[in-house]
Enzyme design. Sequence first.
Site, PDB file in Angstrom:
ATOM      1  N   ASN A 198       7.056  -3.677 -49.706  1.00  0.00           N
ATOM      2  CA  ASN A 198       5.818  -4.580 -49.595  1.00  0.00           C
ATOM      3  C   ASN A 198       4.465  -3.613 -49.188  1.00  0.00           C
ATOM      4  OD1 ASN A 198       3.823  -6.386 -49.555  1.00  0.00           O
ATOM      5  ND2 ASN A 198       5.059  -7.833 -48.324  1.00  0.00           N
ATOM      6  N   ARG A 201       7.256  -5.630 -54.086  1.00  0.00           N
ATOM      7  CA  ARG A 201       6.293  -6.759 -54.362  1.00  0.00           C
ATOM      8  C   ARG A 201       5.174  -6.331 -54.820  1.00  0.00           C
ATOM      9  NH1 ARG A 201       2.078  -9.294 -50.338  1.00  0.00           N
ATOM     10  NH2 ARG A 201       1.638 -11.258 -51.114  1.00  0.00           N
ATOM     11  N   HIS A 251       2.264 -16.796 -53.713  1.00  0.00           N
ATOM     12  CA  HIS A 251       3.255 -17.107 -52.600  1.00  0.00           C
ATOM     13  C   HIS A 251       4.475 -17.599 -53.791  1.00  0.00           C
ATOM     14  CE1 HIS A 251       0.598 -18.258 -49.298  1.00  0.00           C
ATOM     15  NE2 HIS A 251       1.030 -16.801 -49.014  1.00  0.00           N
ATOM     16  N   ARG A 283      -8.842 -18.327 -44.003  1.00  0.00           N
ATOM     17  CA  ARG A 283      -9.371 -18.581 -45.381  1.00  0.00           C
ATOM     18  C   ARG A 283      -9.767 -20.205 -45.417  1.00  0.00           C
ATOM     19  NH1 ARG A 283      -4.462 -16.045 -47.904  1.00  0.00           N
ATOM     20  NH2 ARG A 283      -4.920 -14.008 -47.959  1.00  0.00           N
ATOM     21  N   GLU A 300      11.638 -13.935 -49.285  1.00  0.00           N
ATOM     22  CA  GLU A 300      11.092 -13.126 -50.301  1.00  0.00           C
ATOM     23  C   GLU A 300      11.804 -11.793 -50.597  1.00  0.00           C
ATOM     24  OE1 GLU A 300       6.563 -14.003 -50.537  1.00  0.00           O
ATOM     25  OE2 GLU A 300       7.235 -14.369 -48.491  1.00  0.00           O
TER      26      GLU A 300
END
Length: 399
Positions: free
Chosen positions: A7, A91, A180, A241, A385
């Site tokens: 990743n 990823r 996601h 965010r 993941e």
Amino acid sequence: MKILVLNCGSSSVKYMLIEMPERKVLAQGGVEKLGLDGAFLKFKTPDGKKVVLEKLMPDHTVAVDFILKTLTSEEYGCIKSFDEIDAIGHRLVHGGEKFSGSVEITPEIIEKVRECIPLAPLHNPANLMGVEAVTKLLPNVRQVGVFDTAFFQTMPEYAYRYALPYDLCKKYGVRRYGFHGTSHRYVSARACEILGLDYNKTRIITAHIGNGASIAAIKNGKAIDTSMGMTPSEGLMMGTRSGDVDPGALTFLMEYENLDSKGLSNLINKQSGVNGVSGVSSDMREIEDAIEKGNERAILALEMYDYRIKKYIGAYIAALGGVDVIVFTGGVGENQWTTRETVCDGLDYMGIKIDKSVNTDMRGEEKVISTPDSKVTVIVVPTDEEYMIAKDTMDILSK
């Protein structure tokens, strides 16, 4: 089959070496401060000892090379040579409308990912640097790309389309993509596996909540809506965010704070959310500490954070025509019992009842937290993941 999952971010490279299909984690860790002074590789040894190795790492090729050499080193290695690595799973953040599933990486695929860079200018270039590093260092090892956005390509147009001029949206690819996706795909399927339900006949809401947060509505095995949009800024309130906000408020701030597009992006993505409201931190553990001391802005930040999750769950129950399973995952979803309780509190009229004693004692494990008489099963499923990337890699390369 030994699969190395990578990743790659702009200043980091996370990795996990997994033996498949046994799902045995052989090694994991990550490079941080890539390209900066003080770059280091951090990992744990099999006996749980934390190791930090500092090294000048100006780019992703050097970082991946250092990871590979550490995996094969006499002191810290778990494999004898690079030849033991059968495949690499990457990823990849944004596949736009071009990818509805994971794919083996080829020069043609790389070009298509490059075409999506305008949609993810911070993430896709870094992801591709990881691919290029592996191609240079391990030219004979096959690679697979797993996209964050692919799971949401099943959304109907009325769910992903914005109410902006249609021609402009088509011209620039402006639409809801969602993120996601690998996590939502894993925890929704895993929840059904645990509960003995048919994934293709179940209505599921998955709440991946943490510093980054999103919710997905999944009906009969397909995503029909999600809270994040064209970028990860939309939807829930997050660590830094803003989540949903009136565009008019943004243009107002641009004018009166003299913000350009870069300044506005920084405001939305790095100065807002839990950190912006509380003035304390984006870390929920520090927010909870501040709440215990009576910090009113920290209290407000958590109230806002939890309320938006509840609001989206209610909306997605309507979109699904009811719900069978609600899944909590992510750093907050897996570990913060207060948020799970607050989100579910008052939803008993929808058939949602949680066992507060079970919920309070539960952190980071697979467990049903709803009561036996709850019409909706509420369950916590820690996300994985890396396993999904490894599984997709194994499935694609075994065909």
